[in-house]
Design an enzyme around this catalytic site. Structure first.
Site, PDB file in Angstrom:
ATOM      1  N   CYS A  14      -1.783   6.979   7.349  1.00  0.00           N
ATOM      2  CA  CYS A  14      -0.827   6.446   8.324  1.00  0.00           C
ATOM      3  C   CYS A  14       0.607   6.599   7.799  1.00  0.00           C
ATOM      4  O   CYS A  14       0.846   6.595   6.594  1.00  0.00           O
ATOM      5  CB  CYS A  14      -1.123   4.973   8.580  1.00  0.00           C
ATOM      6  SG  CYS A  14      -0.070   4.241   9.856  1.00  0.00           S
ATOM      7  N   ASP A  66       2.819   4.442   7.971  1.00  0.00           N
ATOM      8  CA  ASP A  66       3.272   3.108   7.548  1.00  0.00           C
ATOM      9  C   ASP A  66       3.913   3.156   6.156  1.00  0.00           C
ATOM     10  O   ASP A  66       3.317   3.668   5.204  1.00  0.00           O
ATOM     11  CB  ASP A  66       2.065   2.152   7.549  1.00  0.00           C
ATOM     12  CG  ASP A  66       2.469   0.704   7.397  1.00  0.00           C
ATOM     13  OD1 ASP A  66       3.161   0.369   6.408  1.00  0.00           O
ATOM     14  OD2 ASP A  66       2.103  -0.111   8.273  1.00  0.00           O
ATOM     15  N   ARG A 103       4.269   1.070   3.953  1.00  0.00           N
ATOM     16  CA  ARG A 103       3.603   0.313   2.879  1.00  0.00           C
ATOM     17  C   ARG A 103       2.442   1.076   2.250  1.00  0.00           C
ATOM     18  O   ARG A 103       1.894   0.667   1.241  1.00  0.00           O
ATOM     19  CB  ARG A 103       3.083  -1.024   3.437  1.00  0.00           C
ATOM     20  CG  ARG A 103       4.167  -1.914   4.009  1.00  0.00           C
ATOM     21  CD  ARG A 103       3.565  -3.035   4.833  1.00  0.00           C
ATOM     22  NE  ARG A 103       2.872  -2.528   6.022  1.00  0.00           N
ATOM     23  CZ  ARG A 103       2.213  -3.285   6.887  1.00  0.00           C
ATOM     24  NH1 ARG A 103       2.156  -4.584   6.699  1.00  0.00           N
ATOM     25  NH2 ARG A 103       1.621  -2.755   7.944  1.00  0.00           N
ATOM     26  N   HIS A 141      -5.581   1.745   7.119  1.00  0.00           N
ATOM     27  CA  HIS A 141      -5.171   0.553   6.368  1.00  0.00           C
ATOM     28  C   HIS A 141      -5.219  -0.670   7.261  1.00  0.00           C
ATOM     29  O   HIS A 141      -4.958  -0.589   8.466  1.00  0.00           O
ATOM     30  CB  HIS A 141      -3.761   0.738   5.782  1.00  0.00           C
ATOM     31  CG  HIS A 141      -2.677   0.776   6.820  1.00  0.00           C
ATOM     32  ND1 HIS A 141      -1.881  -0.307   7.104  1.00  0.00           N
ATOM     33  CD2 HIS A 141      -2.286   1.755   7.667  1.00  0.00           C
ATOM     34  CE1 HIS A 141      -1.019   0.027   8.072  1.00  0.00           C
ATOM     35  NE2 HIS A 141      -1.244   1.259   8.433  1.00  0.00           N
ATOM     36  N   CYS A 186      -2.647  -2.329  10.383  1.00  0.00           N
ATOM     37  CA  CYS A 186      -2.014  -1.112  10.920  1.00  0.00           C
ATOM     38  C   CYS A 186      -1.414  -1.392  12.306  1.00  0.00           C
ATOM     39  O   CYS A 186      -2.120  -1.826  13.224  1.00  0.00           O
ATOM     40  CB  CYS A 186      -3.051   0.011  11.013  1.00  0.00           C
ATOM     41  SG  CYS A 186      -2.373   1.555  11.668  1.00  0.00           S
TER      42      CYS A 186
END
Ligand code: CO
Length: 214
Positions: A41, A43, A45, A97, A100
């Site tokens: 992803c 993302d 993080r 994750h 998400c």
């Protein structure tokens, strides 16, 4: 963070690399032969290299919202083809994750403009596993499970790709793995999926029987 700090960080990083190996960048510039393709992803993080503890050159990376492998997405298809045919990666990893945002959006349908079409395949995952998901009453558990099922379906999408099947028949590689990164603990979880077995079960539908194996 100050925008210019990034360039200061870069200088520091270069100095650190050169301190441990003066030829570091000379060697890096010669080429890449990663054994892994990581699809994860976007993302912020979920930083692929950091969470795997790998160095530049060790993993070929593709990231998009909610780690989707969409058959008509030229981007992901090109990445997979290049990784399999040219880099000859041994492993393809789809890593989702928990927490998400893309998966959350698919659980709470609303009009999101351009994102509507991107999230449609995620909503399809939810529909495909409707019976299982409807039995989960706890919202957090439901969210987590959809993250895992999304990884599973995207792994299935990998094994439907012609380049992957062609290589599989020829060499037995790449192996496909489904992982979830738990942002709440930092733990990387292997979902333990047996994709070869899964493929055999749906072979009648998706086996393209690549020309050279007929
Ligand atoms: Co995400």
């Amino acid at each position: 963070m100050d925008f210019n700090q990034i360039f200061k960080n870069n200088e520091k990083w270069i100095a650190e690399k050169l301190a441990s190996n003066p030829d570091y960048f000379t060697e890096l510039s010669k080429g890449q032969s990663p054994e892994f393709l990581y699809i994860g992803c976007s993302d912020s993080r979920v930083t692929a290299e950091d969470l795997m503890g790998v160095q530049p050159g060790e993993v070929f990376v593709h990231r998009n919202i909610a780690n989707q492998v969409i058959p008509i997405d030229n981007n992901v298809n090109s990445v997979v083809q290049y990784a399999v045919e040219h880099l000859k990666v041994k492993h393809i990893i789809v890593c989702g994750h928990y927490e998400c945002g893309g998966v959350k959006a698919a659980l709470h349908p609303s009009d999101m403009g351009q994102l509507n079409s991107w999230l449609q395949t995620l909503r399809d995952v939810r529909r495909l596993h409707k019976d299982e998901l409807e039995k989960i009453s706890d919202p957090q558990q439901l969210f987590d499970r959809l993250v895992e099922l999304n990884v599973r379906e995207q792994c299935m999408n990998i094994i439907k790709i012609d380049h992957v099947q062609r290589s599989w028949y020829k060499t037995g590689f790449p192996k496909v793995h489904g992982w979830v990164f738990d942002v709440r603990t930092g733990k990387l979880i292997d979902l333990g999926m047996n994709l070869e077995k899964e493929f055999m079960e749906i072979r009648v539908i998706y086996d393209l029987k690549p020309l050279e194996n007929k």
